[in-house]
Design a protein around this motif. Structure first.
Motif, PDB file in Angstrom:
ATOM      1  N   ALA A 156       8.554 -60.567  -3.609  1.00  0.00           N
ATOM      2  CA  ALA A 156       7.337 -59.883  -3.185  1.00  0.00           C
ATOM      3  C   ALA A 156       6.258 -59.989  -4.256  1.00  0.00           C
ATOM      4  N   GLU A 157       6.671 -59.957  -5.523  1.00  0.00           N
ATOM      5  CA  GLU A 157       5.706 -60.034  -6.625  1.00  0.00           C
ATOM      6  C   GLU A 157       4.985 -61.371  -6.636  1.00  0.00           C
ATOM      7  N   THR A 179       2.624 -61.528  -3.598  1.00  0.00           N
ATOM      8  CA  THR A 179       1.474 -60.661  -3.831  1.00  0.00           C
ATOM      9  C   THR A 179       0.506 -61.273  -4.825  1.00  0.00           C
ATOM     10  N   ASP A 182      -3.360 -61.902  -4.086  1.00  0.00           N
ATOM     11  CA  ASP A 182      -4.393 -61.347  -4.959  1.00  0.00           C
ATOM     12  C   ASP A 182      -5.343 -62.434  -5.441  1.00  0.00           C
ATOM     13  N   TYR A 238      -2.077 -62.284   4.367  1.00  0.00           N
ATOM     14  CA  TYR A 238      -3.387 -61.905   3.832  1.00  0.00           C
ATOM     15  C   TYR A 238      -4.195 -61.174   4.908  1.00  0.00           C
ATOM     16  N   ARG A 242      -2.656 -57.702   5.465  1.00  0.00           N
ATOM     17  CA  ARG A 242      -2.935 -56.793   4.358  1.00  0.00           C
ATOM     18  C   ARG A 242      -4.373 -56.292   4.395  1.00  0.00           C
ATOM     19  N   SER A 300      -1.623 -52.481   3.579  1.00  0.00           N
ATOM     20  CA  SER A 300      -0.311 -52.813   3.026  1.00  0.00           C
ATOM     21  C   SER A 300       0.546 -53.418   4.135  1.00  0.00           C
ATOM     22  N   LEU A 354       8.320 -58.529   1.715  1.00  0.00           N
ATOM     23  CA  LEU A 354       7.211 -57.586   1.528  1.00  0.00           C
ATOM     24  C   LEU A 354       7.476 -56.221   2.146  1.00  0.00           C
TER      25      LEU A 354
END
Length: 302
Positions: free
Chosen positions: A20-21, A24, A28, A146, A149, A154, A182
């Motif tokens: 997930a990191e 993400t 970002d 994307y 989100r 979230s 996620l």
């Protein structure tokens, strides 16, 4: 300017097993590029990237090319129909030849399963998966995430229904792996002939009525070219049983959205009136493809 995360590999082959990191971090970075006012930057000036499409594509190839040019990359477009592949040259030899000429990365789309992984084990330059067989299409899934989100704030806790030809869908698989990572709940809805039984342990198959209760209703393209294989009796019958009609869409939750990887077979998997309906995020998804692919290309070349 925000930093780019460090990864264990510069190849980008799929989302299965990706944390997930890491996902993400890419999302970002895409947000940074979406809001960067510069149409073209010199971020990767002097880098050469070849788009190696051994399978036809319009949307994905143009999206990657726009992303590359916005980053200042020199682009080499390759079409299998115009290449030595038609004369019997293997895919490996083609990619190895371009690597020897000095390209810095390859964006690759292939029909056969398994070939991309084999290439990645032999080729030193980063390879980015633009769709391989019915295995994965990771950048499509990333632009889907994307979009979700941005809509909901979230992804964790969302319920996502994926409806259609799961058996042959690389989009469904990449979405499945990434959404699970996620923290979303994924469920499938498909005719018996289009189900992938091996995925049932990760996402249950539900009825259309149950699928409509989700936060996200993602329709998959009906691959009309597969009619001859007996998967479909007719486009009309498919619409009647598994198409998102205006009447069915009216039963979705007020906050729920409609998604589709495009191109859409209008009035088959999705009624014409729904393609640009206020619930539909289809063209929003397409717009998000460029910043997502900018982030992925930058990841590979940084």
């Amino acid at each position: 300017m925000s930093s780019v995360s460090t990864y264990t590999t510069r190849h980008f082959l799929g989302l299965k097993g990706v944390s997930a990191e890491e996902i993400t971090s890419i999302l970002d970075r895409a947000a940074y590029w979406e809001h960067n006012p510069s149409k073209v930057t010199n971020q990767l000036q002097g880098k050469f990237v070849s788009n190696l499409f051994f399978e036809n594509s319009t949307r994905t190839r143009f999206s990657f090319e726009l992303a590359q040019k916005r980053l200042g990359v020199d682009v080499l477009n390759f079409s299998a129909a115009e290449s030595s592949v038609q004369k019997g040259e293997s895919i490996y030899d083609t990619v190895r030849t371009l690597e020897s000429m000095g390209i810095d990365a390859g964006v690759i789309r292939l029909k056969p399963n398994g070939v991309l992984q084999e290439l990645a084990e032999k080729i030193k330059i980063p390879l980015i998966n633009a769709g391989d067989g019915n295995n994965e299409h990771p950048t499509q899934a990333l632009l889907d995430f994307y979009t979700m989100r941005k809509q909901f704030g979230s992804i964790k806790g969302l319920t996502v229904s994926i409806i259609g030809d799961i058996l042959h869908s690389r989009v469904a698989r990449s979405n499945l792996w990434g959404l699970i990572a996620l923290g979303a709940k994924v469920q499938f809805c498909a005719p018996a002939s289009m189900q992938a039984p091996e995925l049932a342990e990760f996402a249950p198959y539900v009825t259309f009525e149950e699928a409509l209760k989700a936060d996200v209703v993602m329709m998959l393209r009906v691959q009309l070219e597969r009619h001859d294989t007996g998967l479909l009796n007719s486009a009309e019958e498919y619409r009647a049983q598994y198409g998102l009609t205006v009447e069915r869409a009216s039963r979705m939750a007020a906050h729920a959205i409609i998604m589709h990887p495009a191109p859409v077979n209008r009035n088959v998997e999705l009624d014409d009136e729904l393609v640009e309906h206020e619930k539909s995020k289809i063209f929003t998804q397409i717009a998000h493809g460029v910043p997502i692919r900018m982030a992925v290309i930058e990841r590979a070349l940084s």
